[in-house]
Each structure stands twice: as structure tokens, then as C-alpha cells.
Design a protein around this motif. Sequence first.
Motif, PDB file in Angstrom:
ATOM      1  N   ILE A 194       0.753  -0.988   0.175  1.00  0.00           N
ATOM      2  CA  ILE A 194       0.281  -0.072  -0.163  1.00  0.00           C
ATOM      3  C   ILE A 194       0.771   0.994   0.139  1.00  0.00           C
ATOM      4  CG2 ILE A 194      -1.870   1.408   1.823  1.00  0.00           C
ATOM      5  CD1 ILE A 194      -2.036  -1.232   2.884  1.00  0.00           C
ATOM      6  N   THR A 195       0.584   2.118  -0.964  1.00  0.00           N
ATOM      7  CA  THR A 195       2.191   2.997  -0.929  1.00  0.00           C
ATOM      8  C   THR A 195       0.883   4.622  -0.760  1.00  0.00           C
ATOM      9  OG1 THR A 195       1.766   3.138  -3.538  1.00  0.00           O
ATOM     10  CG2 THR A 195       3.277   2.424  -2.023  1.00  0.00           C
ATOM     11  N   LYS A 196       0.924   5.485  -1.265  1.00  0.00           N
ATOM     12  CA  LYS A 196       0.201   6.998  -1.073  1.00  0.00           C
ATOM     13  C   LYS A 196       0.949   7.372  -2.074  1.00  0.00           C
ATOM     14  CE  LYS A 196       4.372   8.711   1.631  1.00  0.00           C
ATOM     15  NZ  LYS A 196       4.697  10.353   3.074  1.00  0.00           N
ATOM     16  N   GLY A 197      -0.253   8.025  -2.280  1.00  0.00           N
ATOM     17  CA  GLY A 197       0.252   8.649  -4.658  1.00  0.00           C
ATOM     18  C   GLY A 197      -0.942   7.282  -5.428  1.00  0.00           C
ATOM     19  N   ILE A 198      -1.074   7.387  -6.698  1.00  0.00           N
ATOM     20  CA  ILE A 198      -1.355   6.848  -7.579  1.00  0.00           C
ATOM     21  C   ILE A 198      -1.375   5.930  -8.387  1.00  0.00           C
ATOM     22  CG2 ILE A 198      -2.240   9.797  -8.358  1.00  0.00           C
ATOM     23  CD1 ILE A 198      -0.328   9.403 -10.766  1.00  0.00           C
ATOM     24  N   ALA A 199      -1.846   5.233  -8.998  1.00  0.00           N
ATOM     25  CA  ALA A 199      -1.737   3.691  -9.106  1.00  0.00           C
ATOM     26  C   ALA A 199       0.104   4.258 -10.205  1.00  0.00           C
ATOM     27  CB  ALA A 199      -2.035   3.057 -10.248  1.00  0.00           C
ATOM     28  N   ARG A 200       0.452   2.968  -9.523  1.00  0.00           N
ATOM     29  CA  ARG A 200       1.815   2.707 -10.321  1.00  0.00           C
ATOM     30  C   ARG A 200       2.038   2.476 -11.117  1.00  0.00           C
ATOM     31  NH1 ARG A 200       3.949   6.399  -7.138  1.00  0.00           N
ATOM     32  NH2 ARG A 200       4.161   5.286  -4.464  1.00  0.00           N
ATOM     33  N   TYR A 201       0.942   1.243 -11.880  1.00  0.00           N
ATOM     34  CA  TYR A 201       0.437   0.757 -13.277  1.00  0.00           C
ATOM     35  C   TYR A 201      -0.844   1.070 -13.418  1.00  0.00           C
ATOM     36  CZ  TYR A 201       5.179  -1.263 -10.970  1.00  0.00           C
ATOM     37  OH  TYR A 201       6.496  -1.183 -10.677  1.00  0.00           O
ATOM     38  N   THR A 202      -0.839   1.470 -14.658  1.00  0.00           N
ATOM     39  CA  THR A 202      -2.397   1.961 -15.231  1.00  0.00           C
ATOM     40  C   THR A 202      -2.556   0.875 -16.320  1.00  0.00           C
ATOM     41  OG1 THR A 202      -1.625   3.737 -16.274  1.00  0.00           O
ATOM     42  CG2 THR A 202      -2.873   3.936 -14.143  1.00  0.00           C
ATOM     43  N   GLU A 203      -1.354   0.431 -16.842  1.00  0.00           N
ATOM     44  CA  GLU A 203      -1.908  -0.678 -17.607  1.00  0.00           C
ATOM     45  C   GLU A 203      -0.987  -1.577 -18.013  1.00  0.00           C
ATOM     46  OE1 GLU A 203      -0.845   1.582 -21.702  1.00  0.00           O
ATOM     47  OE2 GLU A 203      -1.153   3.611 -20.694  1.00  0.00           O
ATOM     48  N   ASN A 204      -1.447  -2.856 -18.678  1.00  0.00           N
ATOM     49  CA  ASN A 204      -0.430  -3.515 -18.579  1.00  0.00           C
ATOM     50  C   ASN A 204       0.822  -3.806 -18.470  1.00  0.00           C
ATOM     51  OD1 ASN A 204      -3.241  -5.247 -20.059  1.00  0.00           O
ATOM     52  ND2 ASN A 204      -2.415  -5.967 -21.748  1.00  0.00           N
TER      53      ASN A 204
END
Length: 186
Positions: free
Chosen positions: A41-51
Motif C-alpha cells: 500500500i503506497t500513497k500516491g496514484i496508481a503505479r501501473y495503469t496499463e498492462n
Amino acid sequence: VAAGTPWADSNNYGVGSELLIGTRAWDKAVYFDGQIDELRITKGIARYTENFTPPTVEAIEPTYDGYVNHLGPIAYWRMNECGQETTVYDSRGVFNGVQNGDVTRCAEGPLGIENNTAFTLDGVDDYVDIPGTPLGAMPSSQLSISAWVKLDPTWSQVGMIFNQRAANGDSINFNIRETGHLRVSK
């Protein structure tokens, strides 16, 4: 809880809450059948948004922990514990948990390198209970929940990867639907 979703603990996840890996908090009736590894669990937006195509072993082996810690996780469970103990360690040292059921440890992990193993949960009664409140430790900002999962190919039900229930009964869920699609819901 999706990419870029503002996060504020208005539901009191930090009060009397537990986080469960492999089942849901209110009735422990939905489980996960397969392997789970590298839950963070990290703060901030998604790390990976594509494959996602993982980097080669040579590119990450010496620096993987450094890379993950650079992301500033609130909690990070590598699931590399082997042997008979039941403690599941948060590499940040704050939110250690306890396995329940007959969790199989030391299954080959996603990276295929030494010291990178996964937990195998049987879909019946295996889960990890994190008595702390990682989501309650989140500042009011955005968050990302990520994990490597491999569902048992014969499993045809919802598989609960992650669940934390708030004091008011609301939950954050990360699961695999019957269709095989990932779902994050609040």
C-alpha cells in the motif's frame, strides 16, 4: 481507490479495524485460492495503469527492495517467510501479521529469483490477519494497492485478495471476480 482517487479516512479505518489478506473482514466467508506476493500500500496514484511487463531479473535483483522502499509504502508484505513460523512481516516493520489456516510458504514467486517466494492460499480457510490499521495510517491523499497474484486455474468464485473494514462497516476490497477481472471497491 482507483488511479487518482482522493483518499481521506472519513470512515475511520484507523479505529478498531483489521486488514485481511486472502479473505474479507466481516464474515471470513470469501477466500482466495492461489498465490499472493508483494502486496503493498503506497500513497500516491496508481503505479501501473496499463498492462505490466515486469523488468528482467538481472535489472531488478540487486535493487528491488530499494526500488520498492523508494516508492514510500505505508506497508509492504514481501511474503518471503519460509518455515513453520506464523508471522508475516511488513518490511517497513509496522504492520506485521499472523497467518491463519494452512498457508503454504516458499512457493516460487513471480520473479523466479532466490529469496522471492509467494504464499499459496487454499481458498477454504487460509488468510493473513494484520491487526494494525495500514489504511488508517494513510495521510489524506491518494493511495495505491498493488500485489502479484496467481489464481488457481480451477477456482471459479470471487477471490478476496485484500480487505480492510472501517469502524462504520464500510470496506475497501481488492478481489478477482468470477469473470477473472480484478476489482477494487470502496
